[in-house]
Design a protein around this motif. Sequence first.
Motif, PDB file in Angstrom:
ATOM      1  N   LEU A 163       0.879  -1.090   0.114  1.00  0.00           N
ATOM      2  CA  LEU A 163       0.040  -0.129  -0.054  1.00  0.00           C
ATOM      3  C   LEU A 163       0.914   1.226   0.063  1.00  0.00           C
ATOM      4  O   LEU A 163       1.574   1.316   0.778  1.00  0.00           O
ATOM      5  N   ARG A 164       0.526   2.315  -0.762  1.00  0.00           N
ATOM      6  CA  ARG A 164       1.187   3.323  -0.752  1.00  0.00           C
ATOM      7  C   ARG A 164       0.754   4.148   0.318  1.00  0.00           C
ATOM      8  O   ARG A 164      -0.464   4.486   0.245  1.00  0.00           O
ATOM      9  N   LYS A 165       1.490   4.600   1.270  1.00  0.00           N
ATOM     10  CA  LYS A 165       1.046   5.185   2.454  1.00  0.00           C
ATOM     11  C   LYS A 165       0.300   6.632   2.026  1.00  0.00           C
ATOM     12  O   LYS A 165       1.112   7.371   1.542  1.00  0.00           O
ATOM     13  N   PRO A 166      -0.932   6.744   2.466  1.00  0.00           N
ATOM     14  CA  PRO A 166      -1.446   8.049   2.457  1.00  0.00           C
ATOM     15  C   PRO A 166      -0.792   8.880   3.610  1.00  0.00           C
ATOM     16  O   PRO A 166      -0.286   8.618   4.539  1.00  0.00           O
ATOM     17  N   GLU A 167      -0.915  10.423   3.248  1.00  0.00           N
ATOM     18  CA  GLU A 167      -0.492  11.331   3.984  1.00  0.00           C
ATOM     19  C   GLU A 167      -0.863  11.069   5.434  1.00  0.00           C
ATOM     20  O   GLU A 167      -2.151  10.843   5.660  1.00  0.00           O
ATOM     21  N   ASN A 168      -0.131  11.469   6.493  1.00  0.00           N
ATOM     22  CA  ASN A 168      -0.452  11.306   7.930  1.00  0.00           C
ATOM     23  C   ASN A 168      -1.102   9.924   8.433  1.00  0.00           C
ATOM     24  O   ASN A 168      -1.962  10.085   9.182  1.00  0.00           O
ATOM     25  N   MET A 169      -1.019   8.807   7.616  1.00  0.00           N
ATOM     26  CA  MET A 169      -1.641   7.687   8.065  1.00  0.00           C
ATOM     27  C   MET A 169      -1.091   7.039   9.429  1.00  0.00           C
ATOM     28  O   MET A 169       0.006   7.193   9.656  1.00  0.00           O
ATOM     29  N   ARG A 170      -2.132   6.598  10.111  1.00  0.00           N
ATOM     30  CA  ARG A 170      -1.599   5.949  11.387  1.00  0.00           C
ATOM     31  C   ARG A 170      -2.398   4.480  11.150  1.00  0.00           C
ATOM     32  O   ARG A 170      -3.978   4.533  10.780  1.00  0.00           O
ATOM     33  N   ILE A 171      -1.980   3.303  11.670  1.00  0.00           N
ATOM     34  CA  ILE A 171      -2.865   2.207  12.129  1.00  0.00           C
ATOM     35  C   ILE A 171      -3.674   2.203  13.201  1.00  0.00           C
ATOM     36  O   ILE A 171      -3.287   2.496  14.214  1.00  0.00           O
ATOM     37  N   PHE A 176      -7.179   1.717   9.097  1.00  0.00           N
ATOM     38  CA  PHE A 176      -6.061   3.085   9.110  1.00  0.00           C
ATOM     39  C   PHE A 176      -6.784   4.373   9.160  1.00  0.00           C
ATOM     40  O   PHE A 176      -7.931   4.206   8.914  1.00  0.00           O
ATOM     41  N   ALA A 177      -6.449   5.434   9.712  1.00  0.00           N
ATOM     42  CA  ALA A 177      -7.072   6.693   9.763  1.00  0.00           C
ATOM     43  C   ALA A 177      -5.791   7.635   9.384  1.00  0.00           C
ATOM     44  O   ALA A 177      -4.682   7.206   9.524  1.00  0.00           O
ATOM     45  N   CYS A 178      -6.251   9.011   8.845  1.00  0.00           N
ATOM     46  CA  CYS A 178      -5.290   9.856   8.395  1.00  0.00           C
ATOM     47  C   CYS A 178      -5.560  11.150   9.032  1.00  0.00           C
ATOM     48  O   CYS A 178      -6.811  11.784   9.045  1.00  0.00           O
ATOM     49  N   ASP A 179      -4.607  11.548   9.822  1.00  0.00           N
ATOM     50  CA  ASP A 179      -4.878  12.889  10.671  1.00  0.00           C
ATOM     51  C   ASP A 179      -4.878  14.095   9.889  1.00  0.00           C
ATOM     52  O   ASP A 179      -3.972  14.129   8.926  1.00  0.00           O
TER      53      ASP A 179
END
Length: 399
Positions: A360-368, A396-399
């Motif tokens: 997975l290409r990491k989305p911006e500000n991603m956290r598991i 995951f969520a992105c802040d």
Amino acid sequence: PAEVCNLSECHLPLFELMWRMLPKGQQVAKDMYGLNGFVAHHNTDIFGDCAPQDTVISSTIWAMGAAWLSTHIWMHFEYTNDMDFLKKNLPLIEEACIFIKEYLFENQKGQLVSGPSISPENTYLLESGQQGTLCIGPSMDTQIIRDMIHAYVKSVNLLRIESSLTSELIEIEKRLPKLSIGTHGQLMEWAEDYEEVEPGHRHISHLYALYPSNQITIAKTKELAVAAEITLKRRLQSGGGHTGWSRAWIINMWARLGRGDLAGEHVEELLRKSTYDNLFDCHPPFQIDGNFGGTAGIAEMLMQSHNGYVELLPALPSKWREGAVTGLKARGDVCVSFSWKDGKVKEGCVETGRIGICHLRKPENMRITSIDETVSMSECDEILTFQSEESFVVKFACD
């Protein structure tokens, strides 16, 4: 859109049709070309007819039908990881490869080329003013052949099957013409840099390498991607995309080039100019291509996986500021759901199927926010790799 929209079972009737086509295609190969293997032309029916149809030179003389269809077998496997399916249907790819192996011939440059053939329905212009459609080694033919060879070689390697055909195909692929850029900066449609009689032609066949193939990508072939963009702009400036199915192709191609706003404009145009009130695609009286292609294009705008990893929102129009999608399918048998706000991923999840791996290409500000205990995670160049010996879910969520 069957695979990317998680409707893989809708792809299966195509392979049933191909098995009906096989004996007829083998007979046509012998009777028409004096060759072995499986050939089909631009049209078939429920009975599996493989002979040339119609009397329109710009579409009739085209022997790539079986070759193109055979790439769908590999595509279905990429999305499902179904080894039993691949083993069962490998003979279809093999027979198509056998025909192409015998059909190709050496040109004056020492390359292996197809022909006589056409670039579907398009017409070129010679310096003398004469117009023509028949040609040798059009770009789309070579692109399809390259994908077919890759499909066969990868399949036999995965299935651990020994085949003398493999080494022959590898050598053939080395001698296929490379993609070329013409005087206008465009991707060349024919082996020669001809001018087109109709610059705004509805077909853009030579961009098969961009979509549905991955021979042209922004990440790996930047120069060719630029040439593909120039090709699209030239077509559109001259009136291209005027049919529903043609505009659907354009949506997918702009999506692959990461041009979300342009893809979005053509989604709007598809609905505004080429869609009836009942949502059927209007290419009088009706062609399902525009419906299927438009759906596939929207999926490509929201998620892509042809580069070996899942990428979210690769071509999101600026107008689509907020939204959500559930249950898209990425290559590798990975189910993807996520939402976005202000043009950025907000939260989501990936779920693997038969094989427990996901890139997975990491989305911006991603956290598991949730991950199965059995899953290992690593990161390299913004690509996250999740792996386990069994299927898993990562949220995951992105802040």
